[in-house]
Design a protein around this motif. Structure first.
Motif, PDB file in Angstrom:
ATOM      1  N   ALA A   1       0.843  -1.478   0.150  1.00 22.12           N
ATOM      2  CA  ALA A   1      -0.352  -0.127   0.087  1.00 22.12           C
ATOM      3  C   ALA A   1       1.258   1.266   0.528  1.00 22.12           C
ATOM      4  N   LEU A   2       1.940   0.887   0.032  1.00 21.91           N
ATOM      5  CA  LEU A   2       2.788   2.559   0.625  1.00 21.91           C
ATOM      6  C   LEU A   2       3.337   2.647  -1.426  1.00 21.91           C
ATOM      7  N   GLY A   3       3.014   1.648  -2.202  1.00 19.89           N
ATOM      8  CA  GLY A   3       3.607   2.213  -3.641  1.00 19.89           C
ATOM      9  C   GLY A   3       3.865   2.685  -4.207  1.00 19.89           C
ATOM     10  N   THR A   4       5.491   2.342  -3.239  1.00 19.67           N
ATOM     11  CA  THR A   4       6.908   3.244  -3.727  1.00 19.67           C
ATOM     12  C   THR A   4       7.468   2.501  -4.501  1.00 19.67           C
ATOM     13  N   PRO A   5       8.693   2.562  -5.527  1.00 19.51           N
ATOM     14  CA  PRO A   5       9.343   0.814  -5.654  1.00 19.51           C
ATOM     15  C   PRO A   5       9.932  -0.034  -5.365  1.00 19.51           C
ATOM     16  N   LEU A   6      10.389   1.079  -4.197  1.00 17.92           N
ATOM     17  CA  LEU A   6      11.092   0.264  -3.428  1.00 17.92           C
ATOM     18  C   LEU A   6       9.636  -1.017  -2.434  1.00 17.92           C
ATOM     19  N   ALA A   7       8.886  -0.484  -1.931  1.00 16.91           N
ATOM     20  CA  ALA A   7       8.166  -1.234  -1.925  1.00 16.91           C
ATOM     21  C   ALA A   7       7.129  -2.693  -2.586  1.00 16.91           C
ATOM     22  N   ARG A   8       7.781  -2.058  -3.566  1.00  9.20           N
ATOM     23  CA  ARG A   8       7.070  -3.414  -4.689  1.00  9.20           C
ATOM     24  C   ARG A   8       8.112  -4.095  -4.595  1.00  9.20           C
ATOM     25  N   LEU A   9       9.314  -3.729  -5.162  1.00 14.52           N
ATOM     26  CA  LEU A   9      10.398  -4.850  -4.975  1.00 14.52           C
ATOM     27  C   LEU A   9      10.290  -5.931  -3.319  1.00 14.52           C
ATOM     28  N   CYS A  10       9.695  -4.782  -2.311  1.00 15.91           N
ATOM     29  CA  CYS A  10      10.238  -5.223  -1.045  1.00 15.91           C
ATOM     30  C   CYS A  10       8.826  -6.473  -0.869  1.00 15.91           C
ATOM     31  N   VAL A  11       7.450  -6.161  -1.553  1.00 15.59           N
ATOM     32  CA  VAL A  11       6.513  -6.753  -1.858  1.00 15.59           C
ATOM     33  C   VAL A  11       7.141  -8.446  -2.653  1.00 15.59           C
ATOM     34  N   GLN A  12       7.831  -7.921  -4.128  1.00 15.26           N
ATOM     35  CA  GLN A  12       8.562  -9.276  -4.047  1.00 15.26           C
ATOM     36  C   GLN A  12       9.568 -10.669  -3.914  1.00 15.26           C
ATOM     37  N   LEU A  13      10.020  -9.305  -3.171  1.00 14.80           N
ATOM     38  CA  LEU A  13      10.694 -10.286  -2.405  1.00 14.80           C
ATOM     39  C   LEU A  13      10.539 -10.962  -1.057  1.00 14.80           C
ATOM     40  N   LEU A  14       8.976 -10.461  -0.705  1.00  8.95           N
ATOM     41  CA  LEU A  14       8.536 -11.402   0.597  1.00  8.95           C
ATOM     42  C   LEU A  14       7.842 -12.383  -0.384  1.00  8.95           C
ATOM     43  N   THR A  15       7.605 -12.702  -1.593  1.00  6.16           N
ATOM     44  CA  THR A  15       6.380 -13.453  -2.383  1.00  6.16           C
ATOM     45  C   THR A  15       7.224 -14.025  -2.549  1.00  6.16           C
ATOM     46  N   TYR A  16       8.564 -14.012  -2.794  1.00  2.00           N
ATOM     47  CA  TYR A  16       9.704 -15.218  -3.128  1.00  2.00           C
ATOM     48  C   TYR A  16       9.969 -15.706  -2.061  1.00  2.00           C
ATOM     49  N   PHE A  17       9.911 -15.190  -0.769  1.00  2.00           N
ATOM     50  CA  PHE A  17      10.897 -16.012   0.262  1.00  2.00           C
ATOM     51  C   PHE A  17       9.823 -16.755   0.957  1.00  2.00           C
ATOM     52  N   ALA A  18       8.313 -16.241   0.932  1.00  2.00           N
ATOM     53  CA  ALA A  18       7.177 -16.959   1.269  1.00  2.00           C
ATOM     54  C   ALA A  18       7.209 -18.367   0.372  1.00  2.00           C
ATOM     55  N   GLY A  19       7.449 -18.073  -1.123  1.00  2.00           N
ATOM     56  CA  GLY A  19       7.596 -19.589  -1.252  1.00  2.00           C
ATOM     57  C   GLY A  19       8.343 -20.396  -1.182  1.00  2.00           C
ATOM     58  N   THR A  20       9.497 -20.438  -0.992  1.00  2.00           N
ATOM     59  CA  THR A  20      10.503 -20.697  -0.820  1.00  2.00           C
ATOM     60  C   THR A  20      10.387 -21.752   0.884  1.00  2.00           C
ATOM     61  N   TYR A  21       9.620 -20.974   1.642  1.00  2.00           N
ATOM     62  CA  TYR A  21       9.349 -21.326   3.374  1.00  2.00           C
ATOM     63  C   TYR A  21       8.082 -22.232   2.920  1.00  2.00           C
ATOM     64  N   ARG A  22       7.455 -22.207   2.257  1.00  2.00           N
ATOM     65  CA  ARG A  22       6.489 -23.173   2.151  1.00  2.00           C
ATOM     66  C   ARG A  22       6.942 -24.129   1.582  1.00  2.00           C
ATOM     67  N   GLU A  23       7.493 -23.716   0.494  1.00  2.00           N
ATOM     68  CA  GLU A  23       8.318 -25.329  -0.297  1.00  2.00           C
ATOM     69  C   GLU A  23       8.572 -26.392   0.568  1.00  2.00           C
ATOM     70  N   VAL A  24       9.407 -25.444   1.293  1.00  2.00           N
ATOM     71  CA  VAL A  24      10.627 -26.230   2.187  1.00  2.00           C
ATOM     72  C   VAL A  24      10.279 -26.876   3.844  1.00  2.00           C
ATOM     73  N   TYR A  25      10.018 -25.577   4.151  1.00  2.00           N
ATOM     74  CA  TYR A  25       9.452 -25.799   5.552  1.00  2.00           C
ATOM     75  C   TYR A  25       8.411 -26.358   5.933  1.00  2.00           C
ATOM     76  N   GLY A  26       7.281 -25.775   4.581  1.00  3.07           N
ATOM     77  CA  GLY A  26       5.659 -26.283   4.948  1.00  3.07           C
ATOM     78  C   GLY A  26       5.019 -25.002   6.039  1.00  3.07           C
ATOM     79  N   PHE A  27       5.759 -23.780   5.842  1.00  2.19           N
ATOM     80  CA  PHE A  27       5.051 -22.851   6.584  1.00  2.19           C
ATOM     81  C   PHE A  27       4.634 -21.740   6.224  1.00  2.19           C
ATOM     82  N   ASP A  28       3.068 -21.843   6.216  1.00  7.99           N
ATOM     83  CA  ASP A  28       2.199 -20.320   5.509  1.00  7.99           C
ATOM     84  C   ASP A  28       3.041 -19.313   5.531  1.00  7.99           C
ATOM     85  N   THR A  29       3.686 -18.745   6.515  1.00 10.49           N
ATOM     86  CA  THR A  29       4.143 -17.605   6.476  1.00 10.49           C
ATOM     87  C   THR A  29       5.988 -17.967   6.575  1.00 10.49           C
TER      88      THR A  29
END
Length: 326
Positions: free
Chosen positions: A213-241
């Motif tokens: 919701a911050l809407g800045t380029p840096l915020a979008r990058l941070c969302v991309q980082l967290l989205t990728y990170f969420a995917g690997t944690y879900r796949e490797v450890y079974g964490f939902d977040t």
């Protein structure tokens, strides 16, 4: 007065957020960034540190590369990386592009940069290592005369309970147990923020939405980082977040009330067949060994995320330029 800090890191998705927090908050004076092999090779972690600083507009903080392998390593002992969590680049997810960042790499190596920073800063400096402890242990062995210039060490690593890379060992400590043993045996004031604390700080969908919701380029990058990170944690450890480990170190320096601490004796297992790299934390004083660390326990999770989200907001705002002239 702000806390003078050297970040020793291996970016890494969570390291990226720690860099943002250290650079954004007025309670921290970020003096230098040093990098180490850990989440990826030292060449990649150094490039990632430069990329994060470029995107966040962090200038004037020297970045130097450190050790490319464990302290006792040799040709037959290659560094361990966490490509299953952080990807082939160490910072997969965002599209950084192929070009060189405009933030330079300092020509000094990490040990020289740490030495020069300790010698030139007027006050003792806090070291914040969030990767394997190879650089810090090497520095302590090489420059024992400079330990009075180190205020304390606040590290992310270990756990009071289970590991994440083996059943007993957390990644950073397992990458270089001998280095960790040197650090915990140094006699310096040490604060250990381990998995038992960091697993409380999950990047929930609500947190990600607030950053988006911050809407800045840096915020979008941070969302991309967290989205990728969420995917690997879900796949490797079974964490939902995914847990955001490393920024709890700087958050603790900004507001010590965010993480409760207990004094305890911490030992690093060096030889166990199934337990090498484990941090053995004597929470109940059963060994009789003297306490050598403050160990993080309970986290004020909402307070932590307020700091992180505010850092993304502050660094994402356009810099103020010179006043317009007619």
């Amino acid at each position: 007065m702000p806390v003078p800090v050297i970040l020793d890191c291996d970016p890494g998705h969570d390291d990226a957020f720690n860099i943002l927090l250290a650079a954004a908050h007025p309670a921290v004076e970020l003096l230098a960034l040093t990098t180490v092999a850990g989440n990826q090779t030292v060449e990649k972690t150094t490039l990632n540190a430069r990329r994060v600083c470029e995107v966040a507009g962090i200038r004037g903080v020297p970045i130097a590369a450190g050790r490319d392998r464990p302290l006792r390593g040799g040709p037959d002992r290659e560094p361990r990386v966490a490509a299953d969590i952080h990807g082939g680049s160490g910072l997969d997810g965002p599209g950084f592009g192929e070009g060189e960042p405009d933030v330079p790499q300092d020509p000094r190596d990490a040990l020289t940069l740490i030495r020069d920073t300790l010698l030139t800063h007027p006050a003792p400096v806090t070291l914040v290592p969030t990767g394997p402890l190879s650089n810090i242990a090497t520095f302590l062995l090489a420059h024992p005369e400079l330990t009075p210039r180190i205020e304390r060490i606040v590290l992310m690593g270990g756990s009071t309970g289970r590991g994440n890379t083996t059943p007993a060992a957390e990644f950073n400590i397992l990458c270089d147990p001998e280095a960790a043993d040197i650090v915990f045996s140094s006699g310096l004031p040490i604060t250990m923020i381990g998995l038992n604390a960091t697993h409380q700080a999950r990047a929930t969908p609500e947190v990600v939405a607030r950053i988006a919701a911050l809407g800045t380029p840096l915020a979008r990058l941070c969302v991309q980082l967290l989205t990728y990170f969420a995917g690997t944690y879900r796949e490797v450890y079974g964490f939902d977040t995914p847990p955001l480990h490393d920024p709890l170190t700087v958050a603790h320096l900004i507001d010590p009330s965010l993480i409760s601490l207990v004094r305890a004796a911490v030992s690093v297992e060096l030889t166990g067949t199934h337990t090498r790299g484990a941090t053995v934390v004597d929470l109940h004083g059963v060994t009789g060994r003297p306490a050598n660390a403050d160990v993080g326990m309970e986290v004020d999770v909402p307070g932590f995320w307020e700091l992180v989200i505010d850092a993304v907001r502050v660094l994402g705002e356009p810099a103020e330029g010179p006043p317009d002239t007619p």
